[in-house]
Design an enzyme around this catalytic site. Structure first.
Site, short mmCIF file in Angstrom:
data_model
loop_
_atom_site.label_atom_id
_atom_site.label_comp_id
_atom_site.label_asym_id
_atom_site.label_seq_id
_atom_site.Cartn_x
_atom_site.Cartn_y
_atom_site.Cartn_z
N CYS A 95 0.81 -1.22 0.00
CA CYS A 95 0.00 0.00 0.00
C CYS A 95 0.84 1.27 0.00
O CYS A 95 0.32 2.35 -0.24
CB CYS A 95 -0.93 0.00 1.21
SG CYS A 95 -0.07 0.08 2.80
N ARG A 120 -10.28 0.96 4.71
CA ARG A 120 -9.51 0.23 3.71
C ARG A 120 -10.35 0.04 2.45
O ARG A 120 -11.56 -0.17 2.51
CB ARG A 120 -9.06 -1.14 4.25
CG ARG A 120 -7.88 -1.05 5.24
CD ARG A 120 -6.68 -0.48 4.56
NE ARG A 120 -5.48 -0.41 5.38
CZ ARG A 120 -5.10 0.64 6.08
NH1 ARG A 120 -5.88 1.71 6.13
NH2 ARG A 120 -3.95 0.65 6.73
N ARG A 167 -10.06 2.35 10.94
CA ARG A 167 -9.14 1.92 9.89
C ARG A 167 -9.92 1.70 8.59
O ARG A 167 -10.50 0.64 8.36
CB ARG A 167 -8.43 0.62 10.31
CG ARG A 167 -7.26 0.19 9.41
CD ARG A 167 -6.65 -1.11 9.90
NE ARG A 167 -5.42 -1.46 9.20
CZ ARG A 167 -4.20 -1.07 9.58
NH1 ARG A 167 -4.06 -0.34 10.68
NH2 ARG A 167 -3.13 -1.43 8.89
N GLU A 174 -6.99 -6.04 -0.90
CA GLU A 174 -7.09 -4.97 0.10
C GLU A 174 -5.99 -3.95 -0.10
O GLU A 174 -4.86 -4.29 -0.47
CB GLU A 174 -7.00 -5.59 1.51
CG GLU A 174 -7.04 -4.61 2.66
CD GLU A 174 -5.65 -4.19 3.16
OE1 GLU A 174 -5.58 -3.34 4.06
OE2 GLU A 174 -4.64 -4.72 2.64
#
Length: 339
Positions: A73, A157, A155, A111
Site C-alpha cells: 500500500c 480500507r 481503519r 485490500e
C-alpha cells in the site's frame, strides 16, 4: 457450505489467511518477501511462505478457488509519496493479475489503503478494475472501516472483490456495534507509563468526539509541535501534533495503527494516566487471537501489526462472498464459464 482453497499473496503475518480459515478455507500457497514477517507467519501457520512473487512462475502455483492479496500500500498511502504505479511496489498488482489470468480462480479478495480508491483521481483504481474485467471478472469496490466490524480501530480500507460467477454486494455485509479501546486492554502489566511532566491533557471543555471516526483526542506529549502554518493558541488541535505524540482516550476508538512509525507511537489515556498500548493490545485491535505468536523483536512486532489487515473485517467479506455463491465454482458452472 463446501470448503474452498486459496492462495495468500503479500501475506504479511497472515491476517487474510486467518480470516479465510475462519470461513473454512484451506491455504495451498503463500508468498511474502519480508523475512521477519515470513518468520512470524511460519511460527503461526507452520509453513514458510515463498519469497518474491515476481520470481515465481504462475505454473508452479497450485490450483485454487480464491486469491487473497493485500498488495503493497505504500505507493498509494497518504502517509507515503502516493506515487502509485510509478513506484515499483505499485506494479505488483500485475503479478496478481498474471496469476489470476493463468489459474482462473473463482474469486479475488484484495485490500489496500483508503486512498487507493482516489489515487490519481481514480485512474489507478480504474486500471485495476479494467484489467480484472478484461480477463472475465465482475468487480466491486468499496471503502469500509474496521470500526464497523467489531474492532475499536478507525481503519478505512479499500476492498476489491472480483468474481467470475457474479457481482459482490457490499450492502450484504453484516456490521457490528462499535467498541472502544477499553474492550481490548490487558488487565495486568507490565505497562509503560509516561511521566505526567512529559505530556499535556486537554481541558474537558476542549475534548470532543469526532462522531464519524469515533476518535477522542485528549492530549499530547510535549514535543515536536508542527510549526508550519500553525497559529498561536492552537496547541489543542490534534493536527498540529505529530501522530506519535498524540494521546487518545481508551473510552473511544483508536486511530489507524501504522507501520511506518516507531514502536513508541500508540499512547492512550486509561483511568487518568497515560501509557503505551502493549503489543498484545495492538494485535487485539486488528482482531488477532491471543494465541497468535508475536515477533520477539518489539520494533518488528509493531511494524508487522501496522502492516496487517483487520481480521474480522476481512472475515466478514469472505463470509458474505461465500453466502452470495461467489467463491466455490460447481462443476456445471465451470463448464458454462469455459464454454
Amino acid at each position: 457450505m463446501p470448503s474452498f482453497t486459496f492462495i495468500d499473496l503479500f501475506a504479511g503475518i497472515g491476517g487474510m489467511r486467518q480470516a479465510a480459515e475462519e470461513n473454512g478455507g484451506t491455504c495451498v500457497f503463500s508468498s511474502e518477501i519480508n523475512r521477519e514477517a515470513a518468520g512470524t507467519y511460519e511460527a503461526n501457520f507452520g509453513e514458510r511462505p515463498y519469497g518474491d512473487i515476481t520470481k515465481i512462475d504462475e505454473s508452479d502455483i497450485p490450483e485454487h478457488d480464491v486469491i487473497f492479496g493485500g498488495f503493497p500500500c505504500q505507493p498509494f498511502s497518504i502517509c507515503g509519496f502516493k506515487r502509485g504505479f510509478d513506484d515499483a511496489r505499485g506494479t505488483l498488482f500485475f503479478d496478481i493479475l498474471r496469476i489470476a489470468k493463468a489459474k482462473r480462480p473463482s474469486c479475488l479478495v484484495l485490500e489496500n489503503v483508503k486512498h487507493f480508491a482516489s489515487h490519481d483521481r481514480g485512474n489507478t483504481l480504474g486500471v485495476v478494475v479494467a484489467a480484472l474485467e478484461e480477463i472475465g471478472y465482475s468487480v466491486s469496490v468499496e471503502v469500509i472501516n474496521a470500526v464497523d466490524f467489531g474492532l475499536p480501530q478507525n481503519r478505512d480500507r479499500t476492498i476489491i472483490v472480483a468474481s467470475r460467477i457474479g457481482t459482490f454486494d457490499f450492502s450484504k455485509l453484516v456490521t457490528s456495534e462499535r467498541l472502544t479501546v477499553s474492550s481490548v486492554l490487558e488487565t495486568e502489566g507490565p505497562f509503560e507509563y509516561v511521566d505526567p511532566a512529559e505530556y499535556t491533557l486537554l481541558r474537558d471543555d476542549i475534548v470532543k468526539v469526532q462522531k464519524q471516526s469515533g476518535l477522542r483526542f485528549v492530549g499530547y506529549r510535549n514535543r515536536n509541535l508542527r510549526k508550519v502554518g500553525v497559529r498561536e493558541g492552537t496547541e489543542h488541535l490534534s493536527r498540529v501534533h505529530k501522530q506519535p505524540n498524540r494521546i487518545y482516550c481508551a473510552t473511544a476508538a483508536h486511530p489507524t495503527l501504522a507501520a511506518g512509525e516507531s514502536s513508541g507511537r500508540y499512547w492512550i489515556l486509561v483511568d487518568g494516566v497515560v501509557r503505551k498500548l502493549t503489543q498484545r493490545e495492538c494485535y487485539r485491535l486488528q482482531g488477532f487471537p491471543d494465541s497468535f505468536k508475536i515477533s520477539a523483536s518489539a520494533t518488528a512486532a509493531y511494524r508487522q501489526i501496522g502492516n496487517s489487515v483487520p481480521v474480522p473485517m476481512i472475515a466478514e467479506v469472505v463470509r458474505a462472498a461465500r453466502a452470495q455463491g461467489l467463491i466455490t465454482i460447481p462443476a456445471d458452472t465451470e463448464a458454462l464459464l469455459a464454454a
